[in-house]
Write a protein that holds these residues in place. Structure first.
Motif, PDB file in Angstrom:
ATOM      1  N   LYS A  36     -76.231 -73.945  -9.364  1.00  0.00           N
ATOM      2  CA  LYS A  36     -77.266 -74.964  -9.568  1.00  0.00           C
ATOM      3  C   LYS A  36     -78.540 -74.615  -8.781  1.00  0.00           C
ATOM      4  O   LYS A  36     -79.644 -74.643  -9.332  1.00  0.00           O
ATOM      5  N   ARG A  88     -80.106 -71.346 -10.078  1.00  0.00           N
ATOM      6  CA  ARG A  88     -80.701 -71.585 -11.399  1.00  0.00           C
ATOM      7  C   ARG A  88     -82.047 -72.291 -11.235  1.00  0.00           C
ATOM      8  O   ARG A  88     -83.036 -71.908 -11.870  1.00  0.00           O
ATOM      9  N   GLN A 103     -79.859 -75.216 -17.788  1.00  0.00           N
ATOM     10  CA  GLN A 103     -78.508 -74.777 -18.176  1.00  0.00           C
ATOM     11  C   GLN A 103     -78.540 -74.092 -19.543  1.00  0.00           C
ATOM     12  O   GLN A 103     -77.859 -73.091 -19.765  1.00  0.00           O
ATOM     13  N   GLU A 135     -70.532 -74.627 -13.461  1.00  0.00           N
ATOM     14  CA  GLU A 135     -71.403 -75.122 -12.391  1.00  0.00           C
ATOM     15  C   GLU A 135     -70.766 -76.290 -11.638  1.00  0.00           C
ATOM     16  O   GLU A 135     -70.874 -76.395 -10.418  1.00  0.00           O
TER      17      GLU A 135
END
Lengths: 149, 71
Positions: free
Chosen positions: B11, B14, B21, B39
């Motif tokens: 998370k 990213r 996502q 995740e």
């Protein structure tokens, strides 16, 4: 929710309807054909069986139409990714236990004179339907909005 | 702590890379649902998928995934 997830949600509804339809088709047919059941239940069993068959046929067609759409939009490797395969594996495992339990139940009940064909129809219907239901239950665990913790 | 014993920093990494996502899923070649489940620790990825995710995030795999008892 993107197009693929919308298709996925609709396919889950179709799977639940397939489970209900298949079970109704088999159990209703079993009741209608049974000589042990009262004659008054025969017509009801037949109607339930026909409705179940209709529901199953419609929803399995819709399911494959949606699966084809998903396949065309992102390709087989994406719709059959690790999570999808894991869901099917877990659902098959759950269905295996239902099948085992149903087999034990069928063997036990047949010893008490319950008609074999009736047991076969009801318990097979239950076993197959359990795979569809388990698929939906496991697949729902993957639901969650973007960044949900 | 994840039930599988595998923790991840997906998370944060990213977000650092400015990816959603869905973006990450497209880079890896899986559905967003797969990224979401990995995740959130619902699904333990294979070594292959973990390596693909790490590569898509531009990180070594051990920066993205580690065992709970190493935390």
């Amino acid at each position: 929710m993107d197009q693929l997830e919308a298709l996925n949600a609709r396919m889950r509804v179709c799977l639940l309807c397939q489970a209900a339809g298949f079970f109704a088709w088999q159990a209703g047919g079993g009741v209608a054909a049974s000589e042990q059941m009262p004659a008054s239940l025969s017509a009801t069993g037949l109607i339930v069986s026909l409705l179940g068959f209709g529901l199953w046929l419609v929803t399995i067609s819709l399911y494959f139409m949606d699966a084809r759409r998903a396949y065309k939009s992102v390709g087989y490797d994406v719709i059959n990714d690790e999570w999808a395969r894991d869901v099917r594996r877990r659902a098959a495992e759950a269905a295996f236990w239902v099948i085992t339990l149903c087999t034990v139940l069928a063997m036990t009940l047949s010893n008490f004179g319950v008609e074999g064909a009736l047991l076969l129809k009801i318990l097979t219907g239950l076993s197959v339907s359990s795979f569809f239901v388990a698929t939906v239950v496991y697949d729902r665990r993957g639901e969650g909005e973007e960044d949900a913790a | 702590m994840s039930r599988s014993g595998l923790e991840n920093a997906m998370k944060a990494l990213r977000a650092e890379a400015g990816l959603t996502q869905a973006d990450l899923a497209a880079r890896v070649g899986v559905t967003r649902k797969t990224i979401n489940t990995v995740e959130n620790g619902v699904f333990t990825p294979s070594a292959l998928l973990a390596l693909k995710i790490a590569r898509a995030l531009g990180q070594p795999v051990e920066q993205v995934f580690w065992l709970s008892d190493e935390a």
